[in-house]
Design a protein around this motif. Structure first.
Motif, mmCIF file in Angstrom:
data_model
loop_
_atom_site.group_PDB
_atom_site.id
_atom_site.type_symbol
_atom_site.label_atom_id
_atom_site.label_comp_id
_atom_site.label_asym_id
_atom_site.label_seq_id
_atom_site.Cartn_x
_atom_site.Cartn_y
_atom_site.Cartn_z
ATOM 1 N N PRO A 2 18.184 -24.138 -20.323
ATOM 2 C CA PRO A 2 17.943 -25.190 -18.976
ATOM 3 C C PRO A 2 16.356 -25.652 -19.327
ATOM 4 C CG PRO A 2 18.608 -22.732 -18.263
ATOM 5 C CD PRO A 2 18.226 -22.948 -20.111
ATOM 6 N N ALA A 21 21.529 -32.933 -8.395
ATOM 7 C CA ALA A 21 21.873 -33.386 -9.715
ATOM 8 C C ALA A 21 21.590 -32.586 -11.327
ATOM 9 C CB ALA A 21 21.753 -34.815 -10.144
ATOM 10 N N LEU A 22 20.101 -32.300 -11.217
ATOM 11 C CA LEU A 22 19.542 -31.598 -11.889
ATOM 12 C C LEU A 22 20.038 -30.077 -11.956
ATOM 13 C CD1 LEU A 22 16.368 -33.476 -12.118
ATOM 14 C CD2 LEU A 22 18.072 -33.582 -14.438
ATOM 15 N N ARG A 23 19.846 -30.105 -11.430
ATOM 16 C CA ARG A 23 20.178 -28.506 -10.775
ATOM 17 C C ARG A 23 22.094 -28.505 -10.989
ATOM 18 N NH1 ARG A 23 16.082 -27.309 -6.254
ATOM 19 N NH2 ARG A 23 14.264 -26.342 -6.967
ATOM 20 N N ALA A 24 22.490 -28.992 -10.600
ATOM 21 C CA ALA A 24 23.688 -29.012 -10.762
ATOM 22 C C ALA A 24 24.340 -29.261 -12.448
ATOM 23 C CB ALA A 24 24.687 -30.260 -10.452
ATOM 24 N N ARG A 25 23.456 -29.339 -13.379
ATOM 25 C CA ARG A 25 23.753 -29.797 -14.405
ATOM 26 C C ARG A 25 23.153 -28.443 -15.231
ATOM 27 N NH1 ARG A 25 21.125 -34.933 -17.292
ATOM 28 N NH2 ARG A 25 18.962 -33.495 -17.502
ATOM 29 N N GLY A 26 22.705 -27.166 -14.575
ATOM 30 C CA GLY A 26 22.153 -25.991 -15.231
ATOM 31 C C GLY A 26 20.287 -26.488 -15.349
ATOM 32 N N ASP A 27 19.638 -27.847 -15.064
ATOM 33 C CA ASP A 27 18.042 -28.216 -15.638
ATOM 34 C C ASP A 27 17.379 -26.875 -14.742
ATOM 35 O OD1 ASP A 27 18.523 -29.394 -17.270
ATOM 36 O OD2 ASP A 27 18.477 -31.615 -16.595
ATOM 37 N N LEU A 227 18.529 -39.643 -14.115
ATOM 38 C CA LEU A 227 19.400 -38.721 -14.574
ATOM 39 C C LEU A 227 19.765 -38.892 -16.242
ATOM 40 C CD1 LEU A 227 19.935 -35.580 -13.589
ATOM 41 C CD2 LEU A 227 22.986 -36.971 -13.784
ATOM 42 N N SER A 231 17.103 -37.622 -19.926
ATOM 43 C CA SER A 231 17.937 -36.766 -20.429
ATOM 44 C C SER A 231 18.190 -36.494 -22.178
ATOM 45 C CB SER A 231 19.696 -36.764 -20.670
ATOM 46 O OG SER A 231 19.957 -38.125 -21.208
ATOM 47 N N GLU A 233 19.877 -37.513 -23.738
ATOM 48 C CA GLU A 233 20.521 -38.403 -24.645
ATOM 49 C C GLU A 233 20.096 -39.442 -25.213
ATOM 50 O OE1 GLU A 233 23.193 -34.641 -23.795
ATOM 51 O OE2 GLU A 233 21.987 -36.002 -22.632
#
Length: 258
Positions: A2, A21-27, A227, A231, A233
């Motif tokens: 994370p 959105a950040l928490r949904a991707r595990g951050d 987001l 990231s 990316e």
């Protein structure tokens, strides 16, 4: 693993959408807001910014992977300068060492399409000189002269210029820290719902800020752009003002401006 992402204005609007959105991707999100965040702070004062940055850095264990500054105000007045501009730049500057300690640090500031509109040049110049006292003096003059609403585009124009200048400055690009701005058009929020329900007001807004592609934005639309820029990316995009505005900036300024 994370990432530690600091989000200002995390309690509502774009900040809340991005936090989800950040928490949904595990951050791991360290929210900074007036109340209800992991860090409660007032970003309108130098002391408040310093306290908030120190607390956020401590929460992150000294390493901050990304900062997204969503905190701001659209209420006409001097807070448009102290919060929208200095509350962002001062906070980010204080967190630069913690960002530099990360492997792939990222910075995203939320600006506005309004930054393309007429500004108070004195306010903008004082902001870019990092002279908050003088900026406030000029902001108070604007309020006295009935130009308080001009402080919003002034703060956002100054922020965009600060980001472009800072993106290639020593200690930022050299530390691998991309610095970008997401500039939204009209965003639908619970606070603005009444304006959109008024047919006459809607005509005024559509004339002032035409958005031919898909119309008004949701907070989630702006959060999606932030987001990506925040990231791993995003390795090489920096110093950019990304208009998330349904084509408003192109419509208003023309295709020759880039």
């Amino acid at each position: 693993m994370p990432r530690n992402v600091v989000v200002t204005g995390s309690g509502s609007g774009i900040g809340a959408a991005l936090t989800a959105a950040l928490r949904a991707r595990g951050d791991r999100v360290i929210g900074v807001d007036l109340r209800g965040g992991e860090v409660d702070a007032d970003l309108s004062t130098p002391e408040g910014r310093a306290t908030a940055a120190a607390a956020a850095q401590e929460e992150a264990g000294g390493v901050v992977d990304a900062v997204v500054t969503c905190a701001g105000t659209s209420v006409p007045g001097t807070a448009m300068v102290t919060v929208n501009y200095f509350g962002t730049t001062g906070f980010l500057t204080a967190l630069r060492p913690a960002l530099a300690a990360a492997d792939r640090p990222r910075v995203v500031a939320v600006g506005s399409i309004s930054g393309t509109q007429p500004v108070d040049a004195d306010v903008v110049a004082a902001c870019l000189a990092d002279d908050e006292a003088t900026a406030l003096t000029y902001a108070e003059r604007a309020v006295t002269e009935g130009r308080a609403r001009q402080l919003y585009p002034s703060s956002k124009a100054a922020l965009a210029q600060w980001a472009r200048r800072t993106a290639v400055a020593e200690g930022w690009a050299s530390a691998g820290i991309p610095v970008n701005v997401v500039a939204p058009g009209i965003v639908l929020t619970p606070m603005s719902a009444a304006l959109f329900d008024d047919p006459e007001m809607k005509k005024v807004m559509d004339a002032a800020l035409p958005m031919p592609l898909n119309g008004y934005l949701r907070p989630e639309d702006v959060a999606a752009a932030a987001l990506f820029l925040a990231s791993d990316e995003n390795s090489h995009i920096t110093g950019q003002v990304v208009y998330v505005d349904g084509g408003a900036e192109v419509t208003l300024r023309g295709p020759g401006h880039f």
